[in-house]
Design a protein around this motif. Structure first.
Motif, PDB file in Angstrom:
ATOM      1  N   SER A  32      15.424  85.033  33.356  1.00  0.00           N
ATOM      2  CA  SER A  32      15.050  85.900  34.482  1.00  0.00           C
ATOM      3  C   SER A  32      16.261  86.232  35.351  1.00  0.00           C
ATOM      4  N   VAL A  33      17.121  85.240  35.572  1.00  0.00           N
ATOM      5  CA  VAL A  33      18.332  85.463  36.377  1.00  0.00           C
ATOM      6  C   VAL A  33      19.276  86.432  35.665  1.00  0.00           C
ATOM      7  N   VAL A  34      19.396  86.287  34.360  1.00  0.00           N
ATOM      8  CA  VAL A  34      20.247  87.205  33.592  1.00  0.00           C
ATOM      9  C   VAL A  34      19.712  88.633  33.689  1.00  0.00           C
ATOM     10  N   VAL A  35      18.390  88.795  33.585  1.00  0.00           N
ATOM     11  CA  VAL A  35      17.773  90.125  33.710  1.00  0.00           C
ATOM     12  C   VAL A  35      18.017  90.701  35.105  1.00  0.00           C
ATOM     13  N   LEU A  36      17.944  89.852  36.139  1.00  0.00           N
ATOM     14  CA  LEU A  36      18.249  90.301  37.503  1.00  0.00           C
ATOM     15  C   LEU A  36      19.679  90.824  37.604  1.00  0.00           C
ATOM     16  N   PHE A  37      20.613  90.085  37.009  1.00  0.00           N
ATOM     17  CA  PHE A  37      22.021  90.534  37.010  1.00  0.00           C
ATOM     18  C   PHE A  37      22.169  91.873  36.295  1.00  0.00           C
ATOM     19  N   LEU A  38      21.416  92.038  35.214  1.00  0.00           N
ATOM     20  CA  LEU A  38      21.456  93.296  34.469  1.00  0.00           C
ATOM     21  C   LEU A  38      20.917  94.453  35.319  1.00  0.00           C
ATOM     22  N   CYS A  39      19.785  94.235  35.999  1.00  0.00           N
ATOM     23  CA  CYS A  39      19.167  95.272  36.838  1.00  0.00           C
ATOM     24  C   CYS A  39      20.061  95.640  38.028  1.00  0.00           C
ATOM     25  N   ALA A  40      20.800  94.650  38.553  1.00  0.00           N
ATOM     26  CA  ALA A  40      21.660  94.904  39.715  1.00  0.00           C
ATOM     27  C   ALA A  40      23.006  95.507  39.319  1.00  0.00           C
ATOM     28  N   GLY A  41      23.251  95.619  38.017  1.00  0.00           N
ATOM     29  CA  GLY A  41      24.514  96.210  37.557  1.00  0.00           C
ATOM     30  C   GLY A  41      25.675  95.238  37.534  1.00  0.00           C
ATOM     31  N   ILE A  42      25.409  93.963  37.738  1.00  0.00           N
ATOM     32  CA  ILE A  42      26.481  92.952  37.709  1.00  0.00           C
ATOM     33  C   ILE A  42      26.902  92.682  36.265  1.00  0.00           C
ATOM     34  N   LEU A  43      25.932  92.711  35.365  1.00  0.00           N
ATOM     35  CA  LEU A  43      26.204  92.581  33.930  1.00  0.00           C
ATOM     36  C   LEU A  43      25.832  93.875  33.227  1.00  0.00           C
ATOM     37  N   PRO A  45      24.659  95.768  29.586  1.00  0.00           N
ATOM     38  CA  PRO A  45      23.891  95.302  28.409  1.00  0.00           C
ATOM     39  C   PRO A  45      24.775  94.649  27.354  1.00  0.00           C
ATOM     40  N   LYS A  46      25.984  95.183  27.167  1.00  0.00           N
ATOM     41  CA  LYS A  46      26.908  94.622  26.174  1.00  0.00           C
ATOM     42  C   LYS A  46      27.304  93.197  26.562  1.00  0.00           C
ATOM     43  N   GLU A  47      27.623  93.000  27.848  1.00  0.00           N
ATOM     44  CA  GLU A  47      28.012  91.667  28.315  1.00  0.00           C
ATOM     45  C   GLU A  47      26.851  90.684  28.202  1.00  0.00           C
ATOM     46  N   MET A  48      25.646  91.169  28.472  1.00  0.00           N
ATOM     47  CA  MET A  48      24.479  90.288  28.393  1.00  0.00           C
ATOM     48  C   MET A  48      24.243  89.806  26.966  1.00  0.00           C
ATOM     49  N   LEU A  49      24.426  90.695  26.004  1.00  0.00           N
ATOM     50  CA  LEU A  49      24.144  90.346  24.610  1.00  0.00           C
ATOM     51  C   LEU A  49      25.290  89.594  23.948  1.00  0.00           C
ATOM     52  N   GLU A  50      26.482  89.638  24.556  1.00  0.00           N
ATOM     53  CA  GLU A  50      27.632  88.962  23.954  1.00  0.00           C
ATOM     54  C   GLU A  50      27.394  87.464  23.799  1.00  0.00           C
ATOM     55  N   GLY A  51      26.711  86.869  24.785  1.00  0.00           N
ATOM     56  CA  GLY A  51      26.432  85.431  24.698  1.00  0.00           C
ATOM     57  C   GLY A  51      25.584  85.072  23.497  1.00  0.00           C
ATOM     58  N   PHE A  52      24.636  85.954  23.154  1.00  0.00           N
ATOM     59  CA  PHE A  52      23.753  85.689  22.016  1.00  0.00           C
ATOM     60  C   PHE A  52      24.466  85.890  20.677  1.00  0.00           C
ATOM     61  N   SER A  53      25.589  86.609  20.703  1.00  0.00           N
ATOM     62  CA  SER A  53      26.319  86.839  19.451  1.00  0.00           C
ATOM     63  C   SER A  53      27.400  85.784  19.212  1.00  0.00           C
ATOM     64  N   ASN A  54      27.549  84.850  20.145  1.00  0.00           N
ATOM     65  CA  ASN A  54      28.523  83.774  19.992  1.00  0.00           C
ATOM     66  C   ASN A  54      28.174  82.936  18.757  1.00  0.00           C
ATOM     67  N   LYS A  55      29.176  82.703  17.903  1.00  0.00           N
ATOM     68  CA  LYS A  55      28.926  81.962  16.654  1.00  0.00           C
ATOM     69  C   LYS A  55      28.378  80.571  16.925  1.00  0.00           C
ATOM     70  N   GLY A  56      28.878  79.946  17.993  1.00  0.00           N
ATOM     71  CA  GLY A  56      28.393  78.615  18.336  1.00  0.00           C
ATOM     72  C   GLY A  56      26.916  78.620  18.675  1.00  0.00           C
ATOM     73  N   MET A  57      26.480  79.657  19.436  1.00  0.00           N
ATOM     74  CA  MET A  57      25.063  79.755  19.821  1.00  0.00           C
ATOM     75  C   MET A  57      24.174  79.968  18.594  1.00  0.00           C
ATOM     76  N   ILE A  58      24.658  80.801  17.663  1.00  0.00           N
ATOM     77  CA  ILE A  58      23.885  81.060  16.439  1.00  0.00           C
ATOM     78  C   ILE A  58      23.763  79.772  15.621  1.00  0.00           C
ATOM     79  N   THR A  59      24.861  79.012  15.540  1.00  0.00           N
ATOM     80  CA  THR A  59      24.839  77.745  14.809  1.00  0.00           C
ATOM     81  C   THR A  59      23.878  76.762  15.465  1.00  0.00           C
ATOM     82  N   VAL A  60      23.873  76.726  16.817  1.00  0.00           N
ATOM     83  CA  VAL A  60      22.940  75.849  17.544  1.00  0.00           C
ATOM     84  C   VAL A  60      21.501  76.208  17.186  1.00  0.00           C
ATOM     85  N   ALA A  61      21.204  77.512  17.165  1.00  0.00           N
ATOM     86  CA  ALA A  61      19.846  77.956  16.824  1.00  0.00           C
ATOM     87  C   ALA A  61      19.468  77.509  15.413  1.00  0.00           C
ATOM     88  N   MET A  62      20.399  77.627  14.464  1.00  0.00           N
ATOM     89  CA  MET A  62      20.138  77.195  13.091  1.00  0.00           C
ATOM     90  C   MET A  62      19.918  75.678  13.020  1.00  0.00           C
TER      91      MET A  62
END
Length: 200
Positions: A32-43, A45-62
């Motif tokens: 919810s906080v990330v979405v708020l940052f997106l709506c306020a223009g602080i982040l 969309p590309k910056e918001m999704l970059e965290g989800f594309s981190n190889k470490g995060m993908i490995t954690v999910a697996m």
């Protein structure tokens, strides 16, 4: 102070309060906080999704999927049941049987599922107070997790960030050069002091 700084500080304060109140799931609060940052223009969309594309995060999910498969199989449940003494015993002897083995398992599985699997079994085991084992269980999974690259989510996320920065990442057991000694020291500390410090 600019609007962005004030907005971020207020959002972070609200996030901490929401986490303390425990009315929503932590993941939902953070998202919810990330979405708020997106709506306020602080982040963007590309910056918001970059965290989800981190190889470490993908490995954690697996790894969570693998850990859930192991949990559903019931194999670890059988392991801990064999480690728990059946007759009368002392806290030290029971911990001596359990903690090193749990630390080893935690080095190759994510710590959270290990605690989720073992905690209910230890609670049901009635020979000694469960309070003597639950905090040591939590700590020993952390200590085991720092010994390998896949042992804890933090190691994988940092590894992914190092790779993105253009540097050579960690090997599987590189962290163990330091982590094993920390884990041994931590487990010895638990053996010596947990009986005195933890309540009955």
């Amino acid at each position: 102070m600019t609007f962005e700084i004030v907005f971020v500080l207020l959002s972070l304060l609200g996030m901490v309060i929401a986490l303390i109140m425990d009315k929503m799931r932590p993941g939902m609060v953070l998202f919810s906080v990330v979405v708020l940052f997106l709506c306020a223009g602080i982040l963007s969309p590309k910056e918001m999704l970059e965290g989800f594309s981190n190889k470490g995060m993908i490995t954690v999910a697996m790894l969570f999927l693998v850990s859930e498969g192991v949990r559903q199989s019931g194999a670890l449940g059988q392991v801990i049941k064999k480690l728990l003494p059946e007759g009368k015993t002392t806290v030290f002897k029971a911990q001596l049987r359990m903690l090193p083995s749990i630390a080893f398992i935690s080095a190759f599985l994510n710590n959270t599922p290990v605690v989720v699997i073992f905690a209910p079994i230890i609670k049901r085991w009635a020979h000694l107070p469960a309070t003597k084992f639950l905090i040591p269980l939590s700590y020993v999974t952390i200590l085991g997790g720092i010994c390998t690259l896949i042992g804890t989510s933090t190691n994988l996320v940092v590894h992914g960030m190092i790779l993105e920065a253009g540097y050579e990442g960690f090997t599987m057991f590189e962290l163990g050069k330091v982590g094993i000694f920390i884990a041994i020291a931590g487990i010895i500390y638990l053996f010596v002091f947990s009986k005195k410090l933890l309540p009955d």
